[in-house]
Motif scaffolding. Structure first.
Motif, PDB file in Angstrom:
ATOM      1  N   PHE A  15       1.697   2.122  -5.795  1.00 18.71           N
ATOM      2  CA  PHE A  15       2.816   1.345  -6.812  1.00 18.71           C
ATOM      3  C   PHE A  15       2.023   0.930  -7.671  1.00 18.71           C
ATOM      4  CE2 PHE A  15       5.728  -2.465  -6.972  1.00 18.71           C
ATOM      5  CZ  PHE A  15       6.255  -1.938  -8.202  1.00 18.71           C
ATOM      6  N   GLN A  16       1.780   1.402  -8.940  1.00 17.59           N
ATOM      7  CA  GLN A  16       1.472   0.778 -10.245  1.00 17.59           C
ATOM      8  C   GLN A  16       2.545  -0.342 -10.840  1.00 17.59           C
ATOM      9  OE1 GLN A  16      -0.202   3.920 -12.400  1.00 17.59           O
ATOM     10  NE2 GLN A  16      -2.005   3.650 -11.006  1.00 17.59           N
ATOM     11  N   TYR A  17       1.967  -1.505 -11.423  1.00 17.96           N
ATOM     12  CA  TYR A  17       2.854  -2.371 -12.082  1.00 17.96           C
ATOM     13  C   TYR A  17       1.993  -3.285 -12.997  1.00 17.96           C
ATOM     14  CZ  TYR A  17       1.882  -5.301  -7.965  1.00 17.96           C
ATOM     15  OH  TYR A  17       1.042  -5.891  -6.982  1.00 17.96           O
ATOM     16  N   GLY A  18       2.273  -3.185 -14.334  1.00 14.43           N
ATOM     17  CA  GLY A  18       1.494  -3.847 -15.055  1.00 14.43           C
ATOM     18  C   GLY A  18       0.117  -3.309 -14.817  1.00 14.43           C
ATOM     19  N   ASP A  19      -0.812  -4.175 -14.925  1.00 19.39           N
ATOM     20  CA  ASP A  19      -2.276  -4.079 -14.794  1.00 19.39           C
ATOM     21  C   ASP A  19      -2.524  -4.036 -13.204  1.00 19.39           C
ATOM     22  OD1 ASP A  19      -2.896  -3.598 -17.390  1.00 19.39           O
ATOM     23  OD2 ASP A  19      -3.197  -5.879 -17.902  1.00 19.39           O
ATOM     24  N   MET A  20      -1.513  -4.054 -12.214  1.00 19.87           N
ATOM     25  CA  MET A  20      -1.929  -4.115 -10.744  1.00 19.87           C
ATOM     26  C   MET A  20      -1.447  -2.874 -10.130  1.00 19.87           C
ATOM     27  SD  MET A  20      -1.246  -8.143 -10.206  1.00 19.87           S
ATOM     28  CE  MET A  20       0.302  -8.313 -10.947  1.00 19.87           C
ATOM     29  N   GLN A  21      -1.887  -2.700  -8.895  1.00 16.98           N
ATOM     30  CA  GLN A  21      -1.197  -1.697  -8.014  1.00 16.98           C
ATOM     31  C   GLN A  21      -1.413  -2.131  -6.646  1.00 16.98           C
ATOM     32  OE1 GLN A  21      -3.608   1.775  -9.379  1.00 16.98           O
ATOM     33  NE2 GLN A  21      -4.815   1.838  -7.374  1.00 16.98           N
ATOM     34  N   ASP A  22      -0.499  -1.583  -5.831  1.00 20.97           N
ATOM     35  CA  ASP A  22      -0.538  -1.771  -4.371  1.00 20.97           C
ATOM     36  C   ASP A  22      -0.788  -0.137  -3.640  1.00 20.97           C
ATOM     37  OD1 ASP A  22      -0.255  -4.697  -4.347  1.00 20.97           O
ATOM     38  OD2 ASP A  22       1.745  -4.403  -4.679  1.00 20.97           O
ATOM     39  N   GLU A  23      -1.400   0.034  -2.666  1.00 21.38           N
ATOM     40  CA  GLU A  23      -1.675   1.188  -2.071  1.00 21.38           C
ATOM     41  C   GLU A  23      -1.045   1.072  -0.648  1.00 21.38           C
ATOM     42  OE1 GLU A  23      -5.504   2.963  -2.427  1.00 21.38           O
ATOM     43  OE2 GLU A  23      -5.228   3.205  -4.535  1.00 21.38           O
ATOM     44  N   TYR A  24      -0.230   2.087  -0.221  1.00 17.34           N
ATOM     45  CA  TYR A  24       0.494   2.262   1.283  1.00 17.34           C
ATOM     46  C   TYR A  24      -0.020   3.405   1.773  1.00 17.34           C
ATOM     47  CZ  TYR A  24       3.076  -1.659  -0.994  1.00 17.34           C
ATOM     48  OH  TYR A  24       3.644  -2.796  -1.716  1.00 17.34           O
ATOM     49  N   GLU A  25      -0.521   3.343   2.979  1.00 17.39           N
ATOM     50  CA  GLU A  25      -1.122   4.774   3.659  1.00 17.39           C
ATOM     51  C   GLU A  25      -0.408   4.723   5.006  1.00 17.39           C
ATOM     52  OE1 GLU A  25      -5.239   5.359   3.376  1.00 17.39           O
ATOM     53  OE2 GLU A  25      -5.440   4.731   1.374  1.00 17.39           O
ATOM     54  N   GLY A  26      -0.309   5.751   5.375  1.00 16.78           N
ATOM     55  CA  GLY A  26       0.290   6.382   6.590  1.00 16.78           C
ATOM     56  C   GLY A  26       1.879   6.082   6.873  1.00 16.78           C
ATOM     57  N   TYR A  27       2.475   5.956   5.706  1.00 16.46           N
ATOM     58  CA  TYR A  27       3.974   5.799   5.814  1.00 16.46           C
ATOM     59  C   TYR A  27       4.697   7.267   5.765  1.00 16.46           C
ATOM     60  CZ  TYR A  27       3.507   1.162   5.899  1.00 16.46           C
ATOM     61  OH  TYR A  27       2.952  -0.428   6.147  1.00 16.46           O
ATOM     62  N   THR A  28       4.897   8.032   6.862  1.00 19.68           N
ATOM     63  CA  THR A  28       5.127   9.307   6.880  1.00 19.68           C
ATOM     64  C   THR A  28       6.522   9.606   7.435  1.00 19.68           C
ATOM     65  OG1 THR A  28       4.191   9.840   8.738  1.00 19.68           O
ATOM     66  CG2 THR A  28       2.707  10.156   6.916  1.00 19.68           C
ATOM     67  N   VAL A  29       7.266   8.646   8.024  1.00 18.58           N
ATOM     68  CA  VAL A  29       8.484   8.883   8.515  1.00 18.58           C
ATOM     69  C   VAL A  29       9.742   8.200   7.643  1.00 18.58           C
ATOM     70  CG1 VAL A  29       9.726   8.746  10.875  1.00 18.58           C
ATOM     71  CG2 VAL A  29       7.390   9.048  10.829  1.00 18.58           C
ATOM     72  N   CYS A  30      10.474   8.966   7.380  1.00 20.43           N
ATOM     73  CA  CYS A  30      11.541   8.375   6.496  1.00 20.43           C
ATOM     74  C   CYS A  30      12.726   8.052   7.823  1.00 20.43           C
ATOM     75  CB  CYS A  30      12.258   9.573   5.631  1.00 20.43           C
ATOM     76  SG  CYS A  30      13.694   8.761   4.698  1.00 20.43           S
ATOM     77  N   VAL A  31      13.241   6.771   7.626  1.00 17.70           N
ATOM     78  CA  VAL A  31      14.296   6.213   8.444  1.00 17.70           C
ATOM     79  C   VAL A  31      15.488   6.010   8.015  1.00 17.70           C
ATOM     80  CG1 VAL A  31      12.463   5.532  10.239  1.00 17.70           C
ATOM     81  CG2 VAL A  31      13.244   3.825   8.544  1.00 17.70           C
ATOM     82  N   ASN A  32      15.485   5.792   6.650  1.00 14.33           N
ATOM     83  CA  ASN A  32      16.772   5.712   5.856  1.00 14.33           C
ATOM     84  C   ASN A  32      16.654   6.135   4.409  1.00 14.33           C
ATOM     85  OD1 ASN A  32      18.710   4.129   4.253  1.00 14.33           O
ATOM     86  ND2 ASN A  32      19.147   3.004   6.220  1.00 14.33           N
ATOM     87  N   ILE A  33      17.692   6.675   3.911  1.00 10.33           N
ATOM     88  CA  ILE A  33      17.759   7.328   2.635  1.00 10.33           C
ATOM     89  C   ILE A  33      19.129   6.851   2.179  1.00 10.33           C
ATOM     90  CG2 ILE A  33      18.113   9.645   3.042  1.00 10.33           C
ATOM     91  CD1 ILE A  33      16.622  10.338   0.584  1.00 10.33           C
ATOM     92  N   HIS A  34      19.353   6.199   0.768  1.00  9.39           N
ATOM     93  CA  HIS A  34      20.602   5.619   0.504  1.00  9.39           C
ATOM     94  C   HIS A  34      20.798   5.753  -0.855  1.00  9.39           C
ATOM     95  CE1 HIS A  34      23.950   3.014   0.150  1.00  9.39           C
ATOM     96  NE2 HIS A  34      23.346   2.276  -0.830  1.00  9.39           N
ATOM     97  N   CYS A  35      21.913   6.269  -1.409  1.00  7.49           N
ATOM     98  CA  CYS A  35      22.152   6.331  -2.966  1.00  7.49           C
ATOM     99  C   CYS A  35      23.264   5.401  -3.196  1.00  7.49           C
ATOM    100  CB  CYS A  35      22.482   7.722  -3.030  1.00  7.49           C
ATOM    101  SG  CYS A  35      22.875   8.068  -5.017  1.00  7.49           S
ATOM    102  N   ASP A  36      22.956   4.273  -3.987  1.00  4.56           N
ATOM    103  CA  ASP A  36      24.077   3.299  -4.476  1.00  4.56           C
ATOM    104  C   ASP A  36      25.147   3.816  -5.350  1.00  4.56           C
ATOM    105  OD1 ASP A  36      22.856   2.946  -7.108  1.00  4.56           O
ATOM    106  OD2 ASP A  36      22.229   1.019  -6.522  1.00  4.56           O
TER     107      ASP A  36
END
Length: 88
Positions: A53-74
């Motif tokens: 996730f890049q935002y401005g001049d920063m970023q966060d990295e997330y690893e190992g999230y491979t299971v979708c438990v919820n998907i929602h459309c507003d």
């Protein structure tokens, strides 16, 4: 770098997408993605194994999230997804 974006392991980029961690879950928003396209992306563990996730001049990295438990459309069509870590 300006704005924000999600970058998946395979290089797929979602402009204006967001990511945040809460209570053991990775929450993603995928603006501009219809439900079917979002589902195809997040149900592919080879793509979600690493999300940046890049935002401005920063970023966060997330690893190992491979299971979708919820998907929602507003009502406005914004797709939100909840991911959990897969078994190692």
């Amino acid at each position: 770098m300006e704005g924000q974006r999600l970058i998946f392991k395979d290089g797929t980029t979602v402009e204006n997408g967001t990511a945040g961690y809460a209570e053991g879950c990775l929450w993603l928003t995928l603006p501009g993605y219809p439900m079917q396209q979002a589902a195809a992306l997040v149900f592919d563990a080879t793509k979600t194994d690493k999300v940046t996730f890049q935002y401005g001049d920063m970023q966060d990295e997330y690893e190992g999230y491979t299971v979708c438990v919820n998907i929602h459309c507003d009502f406005d069509g914004l797709v939100s997804v909840c991911m959990k870590r897969g078994a190692n």
